[in-house]
Design an enzyme around this catalytic site. Structure first.
Site, PDB file in Angstrom:
ATOM      1  N   GLU A 158      69.661-116.221  27.448  1.00 36.54           N
ATOM      2  CA  GLU A 158      70.877-115.819  28.148  1.00 36.54           C
ATOM      3  C   GLU A 158      70.924-114.344  28.496  1.00 36.54           C
ATOM      4  O   GLU A 158      71.518-113.982  29.513  1.00 36.54           O
ATOM      5  CB  GLU A 158      72.147-116.255  27.401  1.00 36.54           C
ATOM      6  CG  GLU A 158      72.427-115.558  26.093  1.00 36.54           C
ATOM      7  CD  GLU A 158      73.745-116.038  25.463  1.00 36.54           C
ATOM      8  OE1 GLU A 158      73.792-116.127  24.235  1.00 36.54           O
ATOM      9  OE2 GLU A 158      74.694-116.314  26.197  1.00 36.54           O
ATOM     10  N   LYS A 189      69.752-116.936  22.619  1.00 37.10           N
ATOM     11  CA  LYS A 189      70.076-115.526  22.837  1.00 37.10           C
ATOM     12  C   LYS A 189      69.072-114.903  23.791  1.00 37.10           C
ATOM     13  O   LYS A 189      69.428-114.152  24.681  1.00 37.10           O
ATOM     14  CB  LYS A 189      70.063-114.794  21.487  1.00 37.10           C
ATOM     15  CG  LYS A 189      70.920-113.607  21.359  1.00 37.10           C
ATOM     16  CD  LYS A 189      72.419-113.818  21.289  1.00 37.10           C
ATOM     17  CE  LYS A 189      72.935-115.188  21.345  1.00 37.10           C
ATOM     18  NZ  LYS A 189      74.250-115.413  20.841  1.00 37.10           N
ATOM     19  N   LYS A 193      82.562-114.745  28.972  1.00 36.79           N
ATOM     20  CA  LYS A 193      82.751-114.600  27.523  1.00 36.79           C
ATOM     21  C   LYS A 193      83.475-115.799  26.925  1.00 36.79           C
ATOM     22  O   LYS A 193      83.072-116.337  25.927  1.00 36.79           O
ATOM     23  CB  LYS A 193      83.541-113.318  27.239  1.00 36.79           C
ATOM     24  CG  LYS A 193      83.802-113.069  25.763  1.00 36.79           C
ATOM     25  CD  LYS A 193      82.520-112.753  25.028  1.00 36.79           C
ATOM     26  CE  LYS A 193      82.674-112.607  23.550  1.00 36.79           C
ATOM     27  NZ  LYS A 193      81.405-112.881  22.851  1.00 36.79           N
ATOM     28  N   TRP A 252      94.241-105.492  16.708  1.00 37.29           N
ATOM     29  CA  TRP A 252      93.459-106.713  16.825  1.00 37.29           C
ATOM     30  C   TRP A 252      93.748-107.464  15.536  1.00 37.29           C
ATOM     31  O   TRP A 252      93.236-107.113  14.484  1.00 37.29           O
ATOM     32  CB  TRP A 252      91.975-106.376  16.976  1.00 37.29           C
ATOM     33  CG  TRP A 252      91.234-107.518  17.532  1.00 37.29           C
ATOM     34  CD1 TRP A 252      91.088-107.842  18.839  1.00 37.29           C
ATOM     35  CD2 TRP A 252      90.531-108.516  16.796  1.00 37.29           C
ATOM     36  NE1 TRP A 252      90.366-108.981  18.962  1.00 37.29           N
ATOM     37  CE2 TRP A 252      90.012-109.425  17.738  1.00 37.29           C
ATOM     38  CE3 TRP A 252      90.312-108.753  15.450  1.00 37.29           C
ATOM     39  CZ2 TRP A 252      89.279-110.537  17.362  1.00 37.29           C
ATOM     40  CZ3 TRP A 252      89.587-109.857  15.081  1.00 37.29           C
ATOM     41  CH2 TRP A 252      89.070-110.733  16.037  1.00 37.29           C
ATOM     42  N   ARG A 274      88.875-101.766  21.188  1.00 33.06           N
ATOM     43  CA  ARG A 274      88.740-102.146  19.782  1.00 33.06           C
ATOM     44  C   ARG A 274      89.779-103.177  19.348  1.00 33.06           C
ATOM     45  O   ARG A 274      89.632-103.834  18.334  1.00 33.06           O
ATOM     46  CB  ARG A 274      88.907-100.906  18.881  1.00 33.06           C
ATOM     47  CG  ARG A 274      87.746 -99.977  18.949  1.00 33.06           C
ATOM     48  CD  ARG A 274      87.872 -98.917  17.888  1.00 33.06           C
ATOM     49  NE  ARG A 274      87.817 -99.464  16.549  1.00 33.06           N
ATOM     50  CZ  ARG A 274      86.714 -99.649  15.870  1.00 33.06           C
ATOM     51  NH1 ARG A 274      85.563 -99.362  16.410  1.00 33.06           N
ATOM     52  NH2 ARG A 274      86.759-100.133  14.653  1.00 33.06           N
ATOM     53  N   CYS A 321      90.972-102.157  14.698  1.00 25.85           N
ATOM     54  CA  CYS A 321      92.092-101.734  15.521  1.00 25.85           C
ATOM     55  C   CYS A 321      91.846-100.268  15.854  1.00 25.85           C
ATOM     56  O   CYS A 321      90.870 -99.680  15.420  1.00 25.85           O
ATOM     57  CB  CYS A 321      93.397-101.882  14.762  1.00 25.85           C
ATOM     58  SG  CYS A 321      93.599-103.520  14.079  1.00 25.85           S
ATOM     59  N   ASN A 353      94.379 -99.143   9.864  1.00 31.60           N
ATOM     60  CA  ASN A 353      93.188 -99.962  10.135  1.00 31.60           C
ATOM     61  C   ASN A 353      92.619-100.383   8.793  1.00 31.60           C
ATOM     62  O   ASN A 353      92.580 -99.568   7.867  1.00 31.60           O
ATOM     63  CB  ASN A 353      92.078 -99.124  10.794  1.00 31.60           C
ATOM     64  CG  ASN A 353      92.270 -98.996  12.278  1.00 31.60           C
ATOM     65  OD1 ASN A 353      93.237 -99.500  12.816  1.00 31.60           O
ATOM     66  ND2 ASN A 353      91.343 -98.332  12.917  1.00 31.60           N
ATOM     67  N   GLY A 354      92.106-101.610   8.696  1.00 35.16           N
ATOM     68  CA  GLY A 354      91.481-102.038   7.451  1.00 35.16           C
ATOM     69  C   GLY A 354      92.190-103.258   6.889  1.00 35.16           C
ATOM     70  O   GLY A 354      93.020-103.881   7.566  1.00 35.16           O
ATOM     71  N   GLU A 375      69.287-120.728  18.016  1.00 39.01           N
ATOM     72  CA  GLU A 375      70.072-119.528  18.349  1.00 39.01           C
ATOM     73  C   GLU A 375      69.155-118.420  18.906  1.00 39.01           C
ATOM     74  O   GLU A 375      69.505-117.747  19.875  1.00 39.01           O
ATOM     75  CB  GLU A 375      70.833-119.045  17.100  1.00 39.01           C
ATOM     76  CG  GLU A 375      71.393-117.638  17.145  1.00 39.01           C
ATOM     77  CD  GLU A 375      72.494-117.411  18.194  1.00 39.01           C
ATOM     78  OE1 GLU A 375      72.863-118.362  18.898  1.00 39.01           O
ATOM     79  OE2 GLU A 375      72.931-116.249  18.318  1.00 39.01           O
ATOM     80  N   HIS A 402      55.197-133.479  18.160  1.00 43.95           N
ATOM     81  CA  HIS A 402      55.657-134.689  18.857  1.00 43.95           C
ATOM     82  C   HIS A 402      55.852-134.437  20.350  1.00 43.95           C
ATOM     83  O   HIS A 402      56.488-135.220  21.039  1.00 43.95           O
ATOM     84  CB  HIS A 402      56.962-135.189  18.223  1.00 43.95           C
ATOM     85  CG  HIS A 402      56.784-135.589  16.795  1.00 43.95           C
ATOM     86  ND1 HIS A 402      56.071-136.707  16.425  1.00 43.95           N
ATOM     87  CD2 HIS A 402      57.169-134.985  15.642  1.00 43.95           C
ATOM     88  CE1 HIS A 402      56.055-136.788  15.104  1.00 43.95           C
ATOM     89  NE2 HIS A 402      56.701-135.738  14.606  1.00 43.95           N
TER      90      HIS A 402
END
Ligand code: F6R
Length: 600
Positions: free
Chosen positions: A480, A477, A595, A72, A27, A2, A98-99, A473, A496
């Site tokens: 993209e 990555k 996104k 957040w 944030r 945050c 924050n935290g 993955e 194969h």
């Protein structure tokens, strides 16, 4: 996760707080709030939504002292009551935080017994009541006493109408800086918030408490002034060139946030509060289905290996976009687990709704608090990875893998996983953030590799067992964000078909930690070598032998086999990033991608 800003000086505080909050919105952006002392009377303004949505309707309180926060959500849904600043029973103390306060439930129960009345579901609010408990006439003294009882992480700024001419700020493992200017002082979680006012800052250290007054400030020890060298545009990405780079650098933190307060090492178990209500139902589950899309679906595949090996329950992993077109075999003892960073992916949500219609127990592994997935599942676990802005998912994937490992321990210990095995996994999980940090130290080496391989147009990624999904993955990555052609497969599948493509122009990235399939991986690497393909290996630190058969090696620290994907994926994210950088791609917003994929 945050953002915090506080102001004390000779100017009206509100405009300063507002402009700072706008800079911090990257944030955390689900709700925000201000508290300004207007002639020593607190003025409080909190809203759910983005600041820009309220721009026309802002009040303009006078007063030269104030604090503000953009949230957040981590503990407690996205509501006005849960947004900061929080306050005590008497509305004397106002606080932004924050935290994560790990022992908040225990402290809350105690404070309730002592008569305190809570108005939010957050961990942060307990700080106000603790400070209230110790407050006599000096705010910093009360803050100091309150923080002694707290376990967890915090960056806080506090004001009080009964000790009004000050802001008290403190930190532990959550960044907090003081901004020093002529006739004014600021406190912020991030230089972005204050850079337009001053470049003279002091970084607070853990356990330090600062007291800002209109004409001076003090902290426990003298600290030298530092100068911020950033340009304003850079500040919003925390000084990084891209959000993706910033988010990859936060990968150790994503692991740490996921495990924070959840591991019970001495019992070899985990505490997943979001599953408490369905705990008994979970004991009877005899089939699991993991459903997700894209990167999150690779986390699901890793989860399948973890759950089958350590829990012994048949587990399927499927992509949301296919799942709802087949006829899954389920019964009342099946649970479906949905994995999503955004919690808004249309295909995953459609699969979730289909399972709910059939009366199947649904569990969410979600990053965004209050998202559709979080609201619609029967129970869930937040990954707490923090906001992910870059389109390509990076740190959120680490949060998902870590959460799946904890879920494995949770299910395992409900069944026949021994105390010794539970302890082993939990102990290794606790070490992961530090091990991940070691990998970040190899950035320059990975950058050099990207430089060496930048002219190749095709890449193959191979792995086995836990690292087979990581090969997928790595390839996703790379394609993209760099737009290079990349494929991933289980290493045993190469012969194969795909090996037909291998020649000196088609390098392979082989993920081969020293695990139960290492010997098989070496055999597959030899097969590629025999066809003149160059190889970059992701291998376990200390494996010098591998250098004899591959062209380049990136080492990852040793950990349990089931946890290796959490480390082996980190260099692959950086490799994709640096190749995309060299090719001058729009890394944070790759073409054709969004996104949050809210269409099916
Ligand atoms: C890849 C990527 C996507 C997402 C996928 C699911 O880097 O970001 O593949 O992983 O669209 O998104 P969430 O996790 O929000 O459901």
């Amino acid at each position: 996760m945050c953002g915090i800003i506080g102001y004390i000086g000779k100017k009206p505080a509100f405009p300063v707080l507002l402009s700072g909050l706008k800079r911090l919105e990257y944030r955390g952006y689900d709700s925000f709030g201000f508290s300004v002392l207007n002639k020593n009377e607190p003025f409080l303004f909190k809203k759910v939504g983005k600041i820009s949505e309220f721009e026309q309707n802002f009040p303009n309180p006078s007063g030269e002292i104030g604090i503000a926060h953009t949230r957040w959500a981590t503990t407690g849904e996205v509501t006005e009551a849960n947004s900061h600043p929080h306050f005590d029973c008497q509305k004397n103390i106002f606080l932004v935080h924050n935290g994560i306060i790990e022992n908040y439930q225990e402290l809350k129960d105690k404070l309730i017994k002592e008569g305190h009345k809570f108005t939010s579901e957050t961990d942060s609010e307990i700080l106000c009541h603790l400070i209230e408990k110790y407050f006599q006439d000096n705010l910093e003294e009360a803050v100091r006493k309150a923080l002694r009882e707290v376990k967890g992480t915090y960056g806080i700024a506090v004001i009080s109408k009964k000790d009004p001419q000050k802001i008290v700020a403190a930190r532990f493992s959550s960044p907090l800086i003081l901004g020093v200017n002529k006739d004014e002082f600021l406190v912020a979680s991030d230089p972005a918030a204050i850079i337009t006012h001053t470049r003279q800052i002091i970084n607070l250290d853990d356990n330090e408490i600062a007291v800002l007054k209109p004409d001076n400030f003090f902290i426990l020890k003298e600290k030298p002034l530092e100068t911020i060298e950033w340009k304003i545009e850079e500040a919003e990405k925390g000084g990084y060139a891209h959000f993706m780079l910033k988010e990859m650098m936060e990968e150790p933190e994503a692991i740490e946030n996921a495990i924070n307060g959840r591991l019970i090492i001495e019992e070899g178990s985990v505490r997943l509060g979001g599953l408490d209500e369905i705990q008994e139902r979970l004991r009877k589950i005899n089939k699991l289905i993991l459903i997700a899309c894209g990167t999150a679906s690779y986390a699901a595949k890793v989860g399948k290996y973890m759950l089958e090996e350590y829990v012994g329950v048949p587990t399927e992993a499927d992509v949301g976009s296919e799942f709802r077109y087949r006829k899954p075999i389920t019964d009342k003892n099946t649970a479906a687990i949905f994995i999503s960073q955004s919690g808004e992916t249309a295909d995953t949500l459609a699969a979730l709704r289909e399972m709910k219609k059939k009366g199947i127990l649904t569990i969410g592994i979600t990053n965004v608090v209050g998202s559709s997935q979080a609201r619609e599942t029967d129970a869930g676990i937040y990954t707490r990875s923090g906001p992910e802005i870059a389109v390509a998912s990076s740190k959120a994937f680490l949060g998902q893998l870590t959460t799946l490992a904890m879920l494995t321990v949770y299910f395992g210990r409900q069944r026949d996983m021994s105390l010794v095995m539970g302890k082993r996994i939990v102990f290794e999980l606790a070490k992961l953030p530090e091990l991940a940090k070691e990998i970040l130290k190899q950035n320059d080496k990975i950058k050099e590799l990207a430089e060496k391989y930048k002219d190749f147009k095709n890449f193959w990624f191979i792995g086995r067992k836990y690292n087979f999904p990581i090969a997928l993955e790595g390839a996703l990555k790379l394609k993209e964000i760099s737009y290079l052609h990349a494929e991933g497969c289980g290493a045993g599948e190469m012969k194969h078909g795909p090996i037909a493509l291998i020649d000196e122009n088609f390098p392979t990235i082989a993920i081969c930690p020293s695990d139960s399939v290492y010997e098989k991986m070496v055999a597959n690497i030899e097969e590629i070598k025999a066809r003149k393909g160059s190889i970059i290996a992701i291998a376990t630190k200390g494996n010098e032998e591998i250098k004899k058969i591959v062209d380049d090696v990136i080492y990852i620290p040793k950990t349990l086999e089931m946890l290796t994907p959490i480390l082996s994926v980190i260099p692959l994210h950086f490799f994709a990033y640096y190749l995309a950088l060299l090719l001058d791609r729009d890394i944070d917003k790759p073409k054709n991608l969004a996104k949050s994929v809210t269409t099916e």
